[in-house]
Scaffold this motif. Structure first.
Motif, mmCIF file in Angstrom:
data_model
loop_
_atom_site.group_PDB
_atom_site.id
_atom_site.type_symbol
_atom_site.label_atom_id
_atom_site.label_comp_id
_atom_site.label_asym_id
_atom_site.label_seq_id
_atom_site.Cartn_x
_atom_site.Cartn_y
_atom_site.Cartn_z
ATOM 1 N N ARG A 114 -3.748 -3.324 3.813
ATOM 2 C CA ARG A 114 -2.313 -3.483 4.033
ATOM 3 C C ARG A 114 -1.624 -3.521 2.676
ATOM 4 O O ARG A 114 -2.166 -4.033 1.709
ATOM 5 C CB ARG A 114 -2.021 -4.760 4.807
ATOM 6 C CG ARG A 114 -2.626 -4.752 6.187
ATOM 7 C CD ARG A 114 -2.100 -5.825 7.096
ATOM 8 N NE ARG A 114 -2.042 -7.148 6.495
ATOM 9 C CZ ARG A 114 -1.794 -8.267 7.170
ATOM 10 N NH1 ARG A 114 -1.593 -8.217 8.464
ATOM 11 N NH2 ARG A 114 -1.739 -9.429 6.564
ATOM 12 N N GLY A 115 -0.429 -3.011 2.627
ATOM 13 C CA GLY A 115 0.326 -2.989 1.377
ATOM 14 C C GLY A 115 -0.057 -1.820 0.496
ATOM 15 O O GLY A 115 0.766 -1.272 -0.207
ATOM 16 N N SER A 146 -0.214 -5.566 -4.790
ATOM 17 C CA SER A 146 0.397 -5.697 -3.461
ATOM 18 C C SER A 146 -0.571 -5.313 -2.341
ATOM 19 O O SER A 146 -0.184 -5.220 -1.187
ATOM 20 C CB SER A 146 1.656 -4.833 -3.373
ATOM 21 O OG SER A 146 1.316 -3.475 -3.523
ATOM 22 N N ARG A 147 -1.825 -5.115 -2.670
ATOM 23 C CA ARG A 147 -2.835 -4.714 -1.682
ATOM 24 C C ARG A 147 -3.490 -5.936 -1.049
ATOM 25 O O ARG A 147 -3.804 -6.915 -1.722
ATOM 26 C CB ARG A 147 -3.897 -3.868 -2.374
ATOM 27 C CG ARG A 147 -5.053 -3.523 -1.479
ATOM 28 C CD ARG A 147 -6.182 -2.909 -2.258
ATOM 29 N NE ARG A 147 -7.389 -2.883 -1.456
ATOM 30 C CZ ARG A 147 -8.253 -1.909 -1.469
ATOM 31 N NH1 ARG A 147 -8.069 -0.880 -2.249
ATOM 32 N NH2 ARG A 147 -9.325 -1.967 -0.723
ATOM 33 N N GLU A 148 -3.703 -5.836 0.249
ATOM 34 C CA GLU A 148 -4.458 -6.855 0.975
ATOM 35 C C GLU A 148 -5.516 -6.161 1.825
ATOM 36 O O GLU A 148 -5.209 -5.179 2.503
ATOM 37 C CB GLU A 148 -3.561 -7.636 1.931
ATOM 38 C CG GLU A 148 -2.623 -8.600 1.302
ATOM 39 C CD GLU A 148 -1.840 -9.376 2.361
ATOM 40 O OE1 GLU A 148 -1.329 -10.443 1.999
ATOM 41 O OE2 GLU A 148 -1.726 -8.926 3.518
#
Length: 194
Positions: A114-115, A146-148
Motif C-alpha cells: 500500500r502507498g 510512504s510504502r506499507e
C-alpha cells in the motif's frame, strides 16, 4: 519612319527586358530564392530553440518507458498480481522475472503493498544509439517512506525490517525495439543508499 506607336512598343519591350534582367539578378522567382539560401541559415531560423543535446529526445523516451513500467509495477504490487496491468508492454520476460518472483512471494504470504514505493531522480546514465539494438541504462532512487506492506489475512501492516534502507538505488537496462524502448533488466541495489 518610326511612329509613336512603335516607340511605345519598343519602350515597353525594353522595360520588360530590363525587368527580366533585374529579376534574374535577384534570383528569379521565390522558389529559386528559397533554394539558394544557405542551409545553415534555414536550419537556424527553423529551430532556434533546439536542444543542445542531440540525444535529448531519446533520453526522454527512455525515461518515459521506465516511468510507465514503474507505474504498472506499482499496480501489480498493490494487488500482488500482474493481471490487469500492462507490464508486458513495458518490460521483457527477463525484467518481469524478478517482479513475478516478488508477486508470487507476496501471494504466498498474503501481503500487498500500500502507498507504493516512489522512484525519484531517474536519469539516463548510458545511451548507445549506435548498437544494432540501441541500449540505455537508467539509475533512480527508490523511496520507501510512504510504502506499507499489508497482511491481508491478519489485516495488519507488516513493519519493514530494521536494517532495510528507506532510500536506495535501483538500475534498469532498456533496449529500443520496433515498438519503442522497453525495460530488459531491473535491479534494486539495496546496499547503495541515495
Amino acid at each position: 519612319m518610326v511612329t509613336a506607336r512603335q516607340k511605345r512598343g519598343a519602350a515597353a519591350l525594353g522595360g520588360a527586358v530590363a525587368l527580366a534582367f533585374a529579376l534574374a539578378g535577384c534570383g528569379g522567382d521565390s522558389k529559386d530564392k528559397a533554394s539558394s539560401a544557405p542551409p545553415a541559415a534555414v536550419a537556424t531560423s527553423a529551430s532556434p530553440t533546439a536542444s543542445a543535446d542531440p540525444k535529448a529526445a531519446e533520453k526522454t523516451a527512455v525515461l518515459t518507458a521506465f516511468d510507465a513500467m514503474w507505474a504498472e509495477r506499482t499496480k501489480a504490487y498493490a494487488q500482488a498480481d500482474a493481471r490487469g496491468t500492462q507490464l508486458e508492454k513495458y518490460a521483457t520476460l527477463d525484467a518481469l522475472g524478478k517482479i513475478r518472483i516478488d508477486l508470487a512471494r507476496m501471494r504466498e504470504a498474503g501481503t500487498v503493498v500500500r502507498g507504493g514505493s516512489k522512484q525519484t531522480g531517474a536519469a539516463v546514465t548510458v545511451l548507445d544509439l549506435t548498437a544494432k539494438t540501441p541500449k540505455a541504462s537508467v539509475s533512480t532512487c527508490i523511496d520507501l517512506s510512504s510504502r506499507e506492506t499489508y497482511d491481508t489475512r491478519k489485516k495488519a501492516v507488516v513493519p519493514l525490517p530494521t536494517n532495510q534502507p528507506r532510500r536506495y538505488v535501483a538500475t534498469a537496462g532498456l533496449e529500443k525495439w520496433p515498438g519503442g524502448w522497453i525495460v530488459t533488466t531491473y535491479t534494486p541495489e539495496g546496499a547503495r543508499t541515495c
